[in-house]
Design a protein around this motif. Structure first.
Motif, PDB file in Angstrom:
ATOM      1  N   SER A   1       0.840  -1.196   0.000  1.00  0.00           N
ATOM      2  CA  SER A   1       0.000   0.000   0.000  1.00  0.00           C
ATOM      3  C   SER A   1       0.875   1.247   0.000  1.00  0.00           C
ATOM      4  O   SER A   1       1.956   1.254   0.568  1.00  0.00           O
TER       5      SER A   1
ATOM      6  N   HIS B   1      -0.991   7.004   5.814  1.00  0.00           N
ATOM      7  CA  HIS B   1      -0.001   8.001   5.396  1.00  0.00           C
ATOM      8  C   HIS B   1       0.989   8.356   6.505  1.00  0.00           C
ATOM      9  O   HIS B   1       2.102   8.780   6.234  1.00  0.00           O
TER      10      HIS B   1
ATOM     11  N   GLU C   1     -14.458  -0.147   4.757  1.00  0.00           N
ATOM     12  CA  GLU C   1     -13.971   1.210   5.006  1.00  0.00           C
ATOM     13  C   GLU C   1     -12.485   1.288   4.668  1.00  0.00           C
ATOM     14  O   GLU C   1     -11.761   0.307   4.788  1.00  0.00           O
ATOM     15  N   ASN C   2     -12.029   2.466   4.267  1.00  0.00           N
ATOM     16  CA  ASN C   2     -10.615   2.688   3.981  1.00  0.00           C
ATOM     17  C   ASN C   2      -9.896   3.171   5.230  1.00  0.00           C
ATOM     18  O   ASN C   2     -10.442   3.945   6.009  1.00  0.00           O
ATOM     19  N   LEU C   3      -8.686   2.713   5.388  1.00  0.00           N
ATOM     20  CA  LEU C   3      -7.844   3.097   6.519  1.00  0.00           C
ATOM     21  C   LEU C   3      -6.661   3.890   5.977  1.00  0.00           C
ATOM     22  O   LEU C   3      -5.945   3.413   5.095  1.00  0.00           O
ATOM     23  N   SER C   4      -6.460   5.106   6.474  1.00  0.00           N
ATOM     24  CA  SER C   4      -5.341   5.932   6.037  1.00  0.00           C
ATOM     25  C   SER C   4      -4.068   5.501   6.760  1.00  0.00           C
ATOM     26  O   SER C   4      -4.037   5.410   7.986  1.00  0.00           O
TER      27      SER C   4
ATOM     28  N   SER D   1      -7.789  -0.975   2.309  1.00  0.00           N
ATOM     29  CA  SER D   1      -9.187  -1.366   2.434  1.00  0.00           C
ATOM     30  C   SER D   1      -9.242  -2.761   3.038  1.00  0.00           C
ATOM     31  O   SER D   1      -8.513  -3.659   2.612  1.00  0.00           O
TER      32      SER D   1
ATOM     33  N   GLY E   1      -0.648   4.299   0.922  1.00  0.00           N
ATOM     34  CA  GLY E   1      -1.313   5.325   1.721  1.00  0.00           C
ATOM     35  C   GLY E   1      -2.656   4.924   2.286  1.00  0.00           C
ATOM     36  O   GLY E   1      -3.009   5.317   3.388  1.00  0.00           O
ATOM     37  N   TYR E   2      -3.425   4.141   1.547  1.00  0.00           N
ATOM     38  CA  TYR E   2      -4.731   3.705   2.037  1.00  0.00           C
ATOM     39  C   TYR E   2      -4.825   2.190   1.949  1.00  0.00           C
ATOM     40  O   TYR E   2      -4.261   1.570   1.051  1.00  0.00           O
TER      41      TYR E   2
END
Length: 75
Positions: free
Chosen positions: A6, A48, A43-46, A11, A8-9
């Motif tokens: 990944s 960064h 849901e997306n998890l950040s 899922s 940055g995000y």
């Protein structure tokens, strides 16, 4: 979990609509670097804020099942 690696995000998808009691992310030293409660599949998890590297993700479902996955974070 996708994409993996990944940049940055992330899922988190479950086979059926699942609500997770918690999502925890650990670095390779076993130090918890992120935690989130009351998480829904899809849901997306950040990510960064995490440095590039390998991480372990521990998901705890509401029915107390643990799911452990590995993810690679790239820049």
């Amino acid at each position: 979990l996708f994409p993996n690696p990944s940049s940055g995000y992330l899922s988190i998808q479950a086979a059926k609509a699942t609500k997770f009691a918690s999502v925890e992310i650990f670095n390779m030293l076993g130090i918890k670097v992120h935690e989130r409660e009351n998480w829904h599949s899809g849901e997306n998890l950040s990510l960064h804020h995490l440095h590039p590297g390998n991480y372990t993700i521990r998901l705890l479902t509401n029915d107390h099942k643990k799911i452990i996955k590995r993810v690679v974070i790239q820049q």
